[in-house]
Design a protein around this motif. Sequence first.
Motif, PDB file in Angstrom:
ATOM      1  N   GLU A   1      39.582   9.352  40.033  1.00  0.00           N
ATOM      2  CA  GLU A   1      40.549   8.531  39.297  1.00  0.00           C
ATOM      3  C   GLU A   1      41.611   9.353  38.573  1.00  0.00           C
TER       4      GLU A   1
ATOM      5  N   GLY B   1      41.127   4.265  22.370  1.00  0.00           N
ATOM      6  CA  GLY B   1      40.532   4.472  23.684  1.00  0.00           C
ATOM      7  C   GLY B   1      41.205   5.479  24.589  1.00  0.00           C
TER       8      GLY B   1
ATOM      9  N   THR C   1      39.363   8.126  27.030  1.00  0.00           N
ATOM     10  CA  THR C   1      38.135   7.547  27.581  1.00  0.00           C
ATOM     11  C   THR C   1      38.506   6.950  28.933  1.00  0.00           C
ATOM     12  N   ARG C   2      37.536   6.753  29.786  1.00  0.00           N
ATOM     13  CA  ARG C   2      37.840   6.256  31.125  1.00  0.00           C
ATOM     14  C   ARG C   2      38.500   4.875  31.081  1.00  0.00           C
ATOM     15  N   ASP C   3      37.992   3.981  30.241  1.00  0.00           N
ATOM     16  CA  ASP C   3      38.573   2.643  30.166  1.00  0.00           C
ATOM     17  C   ASP C   3      40.001   2.687  29.622  1.00  0.00           C
ATOM     18  N   GLY C   4      40.199   3.449  28.575  1.00  0.00           N
ATOM     19  CA  GLY C   4      41.531   3.517  27.981  1.00  0.00           C
ATOM     20  C   GLY C   4      42.552   4.166  28.888  1.00  0.00           C
ATOM     21  N   GLU C   5      42.132   5.155  29.652  1.00  0.00           N
ATOM     22  CA  GLU C   5      43.066   5.876  30.511  1.00  0.00           C
ATOM     23  C   GLU C   5      43.492   5.076  31.734  1.00  0.00           C
ATOM     24  N   ARG C   6      42.737   4.059  32.091  1.00  0.00           N
ATOM     25  CA  ARG C   6      43.093   3.289  33.290  1.00  0.00           C
ATOM     26  C   ARG C   6      44.391   2.527  33.084  1.00  0.00           C
ATOM     27  N   ASP C   7      44.712   2.166  31.860  1.00  0.00           N
ATOM     28  CA  ASP C   7      46.021   1.557  31.553  1.00  0.00           C
ATOM     29  C   ASP C   7      46.536   2.156  30.255  1.00  0.00           C
TER      30      ASP C   7
END
Length: 294
Positions: A62, A258, A261-267
Amino acid sequence: MNHDAYATLRVSHKDGIAHVTLDNPPVNVLDATLMADLRHLLTALRDDASVRVIVFASADPEFFIAHVDMSIGDTPDVLEELATGLPDGVNVFQALGELLRHQPQVTIVKLAGAARGGGAEFVTAADMAFAAIGRAGLGQIEALMGIVPGGGGTQYLAGRIGRNRALEAVLGADLYDAETAERYGWVNRAVPADQLDDVVDRLARDIAALPEGVIAAAKRALAPEDLTEGLLREHDAWAGQVVSPAAGRLIRGGLAHGAQTRDGERDLEGLLRGLAGQAAVDVVPGQEARASAT
């Protein structure tokens, strides 16, 4: 050369090609350790005649390099250590890009995930980049943190895609997909994700197999542009913004909500735009009335 000497890199070497896999969980931020490892590796490879091509990939599907560690400013001693022995006229972030840009080997990025900020600067500093359709993303996100790119991004982008599109990328602060990045000239080519390895590996093998002296001659003929003055301008612009209260609030707010963190970095763009929008409405009481009266 000890390929096991790096905390954040996995390195292998075969048939003239060094394969470098970035591995710095949880999202491959460009922190002090990753910067130091990359600088040490590139410096060690400079005089290694057995290596003709360096291919960079990520262990994380990712994220290639998420961006510069947003907390790095909280450790000034680390930045001072990184700055030791740097050439004149570049900051610690620009130094990495310039080292990569002037590497005697051919450098190729295999981009299968997101690369923002300092990660996008690293991609643009490499000789070539190939991006996986549907998976790769490139973006200069710094404006959403109240700053501008400070690791060569403004200069590298202008050379790659032109001033107008560089301004769009820097001030629009969006994440560009592989096809758009190809159309703009940001990457060499957008390829189907399941073909990325084959396309890059075949090119690397073909280049590494060229007759002695051809790579050096081509890189000498197609020398990197001298960006000395532009990098100084970029550093001054970045340094003037990074100390602002607004930048501090946005960077701290991003980490609290976030970022990295993986969730925060996705958007990450959406996360930071939300913080910037909230900051815009959190005005001092009476400020709106005074503004409307002027």
